[in-house]
Design an enzyme around this catalytic site. Structure first.
Site, PDB file in Angstrom:
ATOM      1  N   HIS A  45      -2.659   7.004   7.234  1.00  0.00           N
ATOM      2  CA  HIS A  45      -1.777   7.985   6.587  1.00  0.00           C
ATOM      3  C   HIS A  45      -2.549   9.233   6.159  1.00  0.00           C
ATOM      4  O   HIS A  45      -2.026  10.345   6.233  1.00  0.00           O
ATOM      5  CB  HIS A  45      -1.090   7.380   5.356  1.00  0.00           C
ATOM      6  CG  HIS A  45       0.131   6.592   5.672  1.00  0.00           C
ATOM      7  ND1 HIS A  45       1.263   7.126   6.244  1.00  0.00           N
ATOM      8  CD2 HIS A  45       0.405   5.277   5.476  1.00  0.00           C
ATOM      9  CE1 HIS A  45       2.181   6.196   6.390  1.00  0.00           C
ATOM     10  NE2 HIS A  45       1.688   5.052   5.931  1.00  0.00           N
ATOM     11  N   HIS A  85      -4.061   0.769   7.758  1.00  0.00           N
ATOM     12  CA  HIS A  85      -2.742   1.396   7.719  1.00  0.00           C
ATOM     13  C   HIS A  85      -2.729   2.582   6.751  1.00  0.00           C
ATOM     14  O   HIS A  85      -2.283   3.686   7.103  1.00  0.00           O
ATOM     15  CB  HIS A  85      -1.698   0.349   7.311  1.00  0.00           C
ATOM     16  CG  HIS A  85      -0.304   0.872   7.258  1.00  0.00           C
ATOM     17  ND1 HIS A  85       0.649   0.515   8.184  1.00  0.00           N
ATOM     18  CD2 HIS A  85       0.314   1.706   6.390  1.00  0.00           C
ATOM     19  CE1 HIS A  85       1.798   1.131   7.887  1.00  0.00           C
ATOM     20  NE2 HIS A  85       1.609   1.847   6.797  1.00  0.00           N
ATOM     21  N   GLU A  86      -3.222   2.356   5.537  1.00  0.00           N
ATOM     22  CA  GLU A  86      -3.201   3.417   4.521  1.00  0.00           C
ATOM     23  C   GLU A  86      -4.164   4.549   4.878  1.00  0.00           C
ATOM     24  O   GLU A  86      -3.850   5.721   4.681  1.00  0.00           O
ATOM     25  CB  GLU A  86      -3.492   2.850   3.137  1.00  0.00           C
ATOM     26  CG  GLU A  86      -2.490   1.813   2.659  1.00  0.00           C
ATOM     27  CD  GLU A  86      -1.027   2.238   2.781  1.00  0.00           C
ATOM     28  OE1 GLU A  86      -0.713   3.435   2.601  1.00  0.00           O
ATOM     29  OE2 GLU A  86      -0.189   1.360   3.065  1.00  0.00           O
ATOM     30  N   GLN A 114       2.642  10.008   1.564  1.00  0.00           N
ATOM     31  CA  GLN A 114       3.964   9.385   1.587  1.00  0.00           C
ATOM     32  C   GLN A 114       4.833   9.817   0.405  1.00  0.00           C
ATOM     33  O   GLN A 114       6.057   9.682   0.464  1.00  0.00           O
ATOM     34  CB  GLN A 114       3.845   7.865   1.607  1.00  0.00           C
ATOM     35  CG  GLN A 114       3.267   7.328   2.903  1.00  0.00           C
ATOM     36  CD  GLN A 114       3.180   5.828   2.877  1.00  0.00           C
ATOM     37  OE1 GLN A 114       2.223   5.273   2.369  1.00  0.00           O
ATOM     38  NE2 GLN A 114       4.207   5.172   3.410  1.00  0.00           N
ATOM     39  N   GLY A 127       0.842  -1.185   0.000  1.00  0.00           N
ATOM     40  CA  GLY A 127       0.000   0.000   0.000  1.00  0.00           C
ATOM     41  C   GLY A 127       0.876   1.233   0.000  1.00  0.00           C
ATOM     42  O   GLY A 127       2.047   1.190   0.398  1.00  0.00           O
ATOM     43  N   CYS A 187       6.259  -0.047   7.442  1.00  0.00           N
ATOM     44  CA  CYS A 187       5.781   1.135   6.722  1.00  0.00           C
ATOM     45  C   CYS A 187       6.899   1.661   5.831  1.00  0.00           C
ATOM     46  O   CYS A 187       8.051   1.745   6.266  1.00  0.00           O
ATOM     47  CB  CYS A 187       5.359   2.209   7.733  1.00  0.00           C
ATOM     48  SG  CYS A 187       4.759   3.740   6.978  1.00  0.00           S
ATOM     49  N   LEU A 188       6.562   2.030   4.622  1.00  0.00           N
ATOM     50  CA  LEU A 188       7.549   2.567   3.692  1.00  0.00           C
ATOM     51  C   LEU A 188       8.095   3.915   4.148  1.00  0.00           C
ATOM     52  O   LEU A 188       9.151   4.338   3.687  1.00  0.00           O
ATOM     53  CB  LEU A 188       6.941   2.678   2.284  1.00  0.00           C
ATOM     54  CG  LEU A 188       6.537   1.356   1.644  1.00  0.00           C
ATOM     55  CD1 LEU A 188       5.826   1.594   0.317  1.00  0.00           C
ATOM     56  CD2 LEU A 188       7.733   0.428   1.466  1.00  0.00           C
TER      57      LEU A 188
END
Length: 188
Positions: free
Chosen positions: A145, A141-142, A51, A46, A99-100
């Site tokens: 953000h 999670h997304e 991000q 994702g 997480c990226l």
């Protein structure tokens, strides 16, 4: 399509609520295509617009479940409804999350086992997905953000301290830091 730099924790856009998308146009479609390319190269399951430095309510996801079903799509201006989870200690294997924007780190976080995602696709068509398990986790999670919340912000105290230490040790936590999937050697 282009691979975009992914912001690392500390940049203000990652810690603020994103704005609603008001125009569904070629620019949005190009951003979404670039986000998919970036997510795939990272690799991740994702990626949210904040991000990659855009303060709009958009995320992409791509994951294949144990039955071989591919879940891949875009959520614009999403609403997320979750089933409350039963309070329990997060399992360090089953509930491990990364997480990226906090590359290379993984910590256990309990999430709701079920979620309903209502959103628009990149062309403005509404849709709804009832998710459970890992897909529900990805959506939560997304979605976080888009509200300026990183998974490390939700960690229980015993995992929050090591996460904060890892962020400090890596020199993160300030604006302007990013990494480029496919070029930088960060373990996302």
């Amino acid at each position: 399509m282009a691979v975009l730099p992914i912001l690392i924790t500390g940049d203000p856009v990652l810690h603020s609520r994103a704005n609603d998308v008001t125009v569904f146009d070629a620019e949005l479609r190009r951003l979404v295509a670039d986000m998919f390319e970036t997510m795939d190269v990272a690799p991740g399951v994702g990626l949210a617009a904040p991000q990659v430095g855009r303060d709009i309510r958009v995320f992409v996801y791509g994951w294949t479940d144990d039955d071989g079903t591919e879940w891949r799509g875009t959520a614009v201006n999403p609403e997320l409804w979750i089933t409350p989870s039963v309070p329990a200690e997060p399992d360090e294997d089953d509930d491990s999350e990364g997480c990226l924007s906090v590359p290379g780190e993984r910590f256990p976080l309990q999430r709701s086992p079920r979620a309903i995602l209502r959103a628009f696709d990149v062309d403005g068509a509404p849709f709804e997905i009832e998710a459970d398990g890992w897909l529900a986790r990805i959506f939560q999670h997304e979605y976080d953000h888009l509200d300026g919340v990183l998974y490390v912000d939700r960690l229980e105290q015993r995992f929050a301290k090591p996460a904060a230490k890892a962020i400090r040790k890596s020199g993160w936590g300030e604006p302007g830091l990013s990494w480029l999937p496919g070029e930088d050697a960060l373990d996302a």
